[in-house]
Design a protein around this motif. Structure first.
Motif, PDB file in Angstrom:
ATOM      1  N   ALA A   1     -82.232  90.546  -5.796  1.00  0.00           N
ATOM      2  CA  ALA A   1     -83.143  91.381  -6.564  1.00  0.00           C
ATOM      3  C   ALA A   1     -82.359  91.808  -7.741  1.00  0.00           C
ATOM      4  N   ASP A   2     -81.203  91.950  -7.964  1.00  0.00           N
ATOM      5  CA  ASP A   2     -80.393  92.008  -9.214  1.00  0.00           C
ATOM      6  C   ASP A   2     -80.794  90.965 -10.394  1.00  0.00           C
ATOM      7  N   ILE A   3     -80.641  89.700  -9.652  1.00  0.00           N
ATOM      8  CA  ILE A   3     -80.877  88.490 -10.550  1.00  0.00           C
ATOM      9  C   ILE A   3     -82.267  88.756 -11.071  1.00  0.00           C
ATOM     10  N   ARG A   4     -83.304  88.880 -10.290  1.00  0.00           N
ATOM     11  CA  ARG A   4     -84.649  89.080 -10.761  1.00  0.00           C
ATOM     12  C   ARG A   4     -84.859  90.017 -11.766  1.00  0.00           C
TER      13      ARG A   4
ATOM     14  N   SER B   1     -77.864  91.432   3.484  1.00  0.00           N
ATOM     15  CA  SER B   1     -78.204  92.339   2.328  1.00  0.00           C
ATOM     16  C   SER B   1     -77.602  92.186   1.130  1.00  0.00           C
ATOM     17  N   ILE B   2     -76.213  91.797   1.200  1.00  0.00           N
ATOM     18  CA  ILE B   2     -75.570  91.534  -0.080  1.00  0.00           C
ATOM     19  C   ILE B   2     -76.426  90.431  -0.881  1.00  0.00           C
ATOM     20  N   TYR B   3     -76.676  89.380  -0.329  1.00  0.00           N
ATOM     21  CA  TYR B   3     -77.491  88.193  -0.799  1.00  0.00           C
ATOM     22  C   TYR B   3     -79.006  88.822  -1.501  1.00  0.00           C
ATOM     23  N   GLU B   4     -79.569  89.750  -0.562  1.00  0.00           N
ATOM     24  CA  GLU B   4     -80.941  90.156  -0.818  1.00  0.00           C
ATOM     25  C   GLU B   4     -80.588  91.147  -2.114  1.00  0.00           C
TER      26      GLU B   4
ATOM     27  N   LYS C   1     -75.615  78.843  -5.066  1.00  0.00           N
ATOM     28  CA  LYS C   1     -74.271  78.604  -5.049  1.00  0.00           C
ATOM     29  C   LYS C   1     -73.721  79.847  -4.019  1.00  0.00           C
ATOM     30  N   PHE C   2     -74.098  81.181  -4.266  1.00  0.00           N
ATOM     31  CA  PHE C   2     -73.680  82.401  -3.749  1.00  0.00           C
ATOM     32  C   PHE C   2     -74.224  82.209  -2.028  1.00  0.00           C
ATOM     33  N   LEU C   3     -75.394  81.946  -1.668  1.00  0.00           N
ATOM     34  CA  LEU C   3     -75.694  81.811  -0.432  1.00  0.00           C
ATOM     35  C   LEU C   3     -75.142  80.530   0.290  1.00  0.00           C
ATOM     36  N   ASN C   4     -74.877  79.401  -0.252  1.00  0.00           N
ATOM     37  CA  ASN C   4     -73.918  78.501   0.190  1.00  0.00           C
ATOM     38  C   ASN C   4     -72.612  78.915   0.621  1.00  0.00           C
ATOM     39  N   ARG C   5     -71.908  79.524  -0.184  1.00  0.00           N
ATOM     40  CA  ARG C   5     -70.639  80.104   0.056  1.00  0.00           C
ATOM     41  C   ARG C   5     -70.651  81.170   1.309  1.00  0.00           C
ATOM     42  N   SER C   6     -71.862  82.036   1.464  1.00  0.00           N
ATOM     43  CA  SER C   6     -72.222  83.002   2.578  1.00  0.00           C
ATOM     44  C   SER C   6     -71.984  82.344   3.836  1.00  0.00           C
TER      45      SER C   6
END
Length: 356
Positions: A86-89, A79-82, A6-11
């Motif tokens: 990483a935080d999600i992992r 950068s924010i997505y990566e 979802k975050f990537l789609n919005r980005s």
């Protein structure tokens, strides 16, 4: 798990917006460049053309600036997505570790009741741990098995034939198994040794279904590597359990952690004997207990009541008595662990094998 998508789609929508704006502007802007072949009429029209060109160039400059800003925005969003990914992992790994913690604690507890391991077989498919048992009236061995793959355990027929027989060691060698234990009972006839009652191999009934009678039960594994067992009056009843393989013998020892009544016949015939038992734990690990005895006349080995006591002490949930006496066999890492009462391993029609 849907959060990164979802975050990537919005980005991507945010990133694409400037480009969409440029395209709309270019499509809607009325840029007119008029070039006339006649030199004496070119002056007024050239001024109009120059204006259009300037506007076009200004638009391109603005587009370049916007593209540069958009590129910077894309890099920032990536950068924010990566970082978010990483935080999600990290969160997922932490959650997975926390989820496994109760199982780890439970495994440590039941393992502690068995004592110190005398051998371990470890692989991606399974973990098999061997323990020695010393009780007041008997001694033996326990094999705790954690299955990690559907092909980590299987049951085989003696020499792969209905009516065939071979020792558990022979079956282990033929299949290159890591460990093996004798399975169900048998009946001899016409020079052959047949599995007793209902027997399932590779999801198929070897010689049809026989309703449970005379204290017989069926025990085996289902499609999900979970122990199933009990008395079944119809094939449809057993089919609901989706047996992958299994054999039959007598009697049931534990059900949901509670000792089941031992039929009077099996309390004295024989009273003591070498024993083989299959059981499970709450986390679906398996426990095989093999007790030594120097004969089958009832004077050595363990009683079924003693087996119930020690199984409850070990924390087992459900337990089933397999063929014992001279049939009791435990193979681990290529060696015979128990002391067969016949002085040698007995050829049998069914065996449980384990693979690493």
């Amino acid at each position: 798990m849907n959060m990164p998508v979802k975050f990537l789609n919005r980005s991507m929508l945010l990133v694409a917006a400037p480009f969409v704006g440029i395209m709309i502007w270019l499509l809607t802007a009325q840029l007119t460049i008029i070039l006339q072949p006649e030199l004496h009429e070119a002056a007024p029209q050239a001024e109009t053309a120059d204006t259009g060109v300037r506007q076009a160039l200004e638009g391109l400059d603005q587009a370049a600036i916007l593209a540069k800003d958009t590129q910077a925005s894309i890099k920032k969003q990536i950068s924010i997505y990566e970082k978010t990914n990483a935080d999600i992992r990290i969160i997922a790994n932490t959650a997975s570790t926390q989820a496994k913690r109760p199982l780890t604690i439970y495994d440590r507890r039941i393992t502690g009741k068995l004592g110190s391991t005398s051998g371990t077989i470890q692989s991606d498919k399974l973990r098999a741990q061997l323990f020695s048992i010393r009780a007041q009236n008997f001694s033996g061995y326990a094999l705790k098995v954690k299955l990690g793959s559907k092909d980590a355990m299987r049951m085989v027929l003696g020499n792969d034939k209905f009516g065939g027989s071979e020792t558990t060691m022979s079956a282990v060698k033929r299949y290159k198994a890591a460990a093996g234990v004798n399975a169900g009972g048998f009946a001899d006839g016409h020079g052959k040794r047949y599995p007793l009652s209902t027997t399932v191999l590779n999801g198929q009934y070897v010689n049809g279904f026989e309703p449970s009678n005379k204290d017989l039960f069926f025990v085996g594994m289902d499609e999900d590597n979970k122990l199933i067992g009990g008395k079944f009056t119809s094939r449809e009843q057993l089919d609901l359990m989706k047996p992958q393989f299994g054999a039959s013998f007598v009697p049931v020892l534990l059900r949901n952690g509670q000792a089941m009544p031992i039929p009077s016949k099996w309390q004295v015939s024989p009273r003591r004997a070498p024993r083989t038992v299959i059981a499970n734990y709450k986390d679906d690990q398996l426990l095989f207990v093999v007790i030594d005895g120097y004969n089958e006349n009832g004077s050595s080995g363990a009683t079924l009541e003693e087996m119930q006591i020690i199984l409850k002490r070990f924390g087992a949930v459900n337990a089933y008595n397999l063929d014992g006496g001279g049939s009791s066999s435990l193979i681990f890492n290529g060696r015979i662990v128990n002391n067969p009462s016949d002085g040698r391993l007995r050829p049998l029609p069914t065996h449980f094998l384990f693979f690493k």
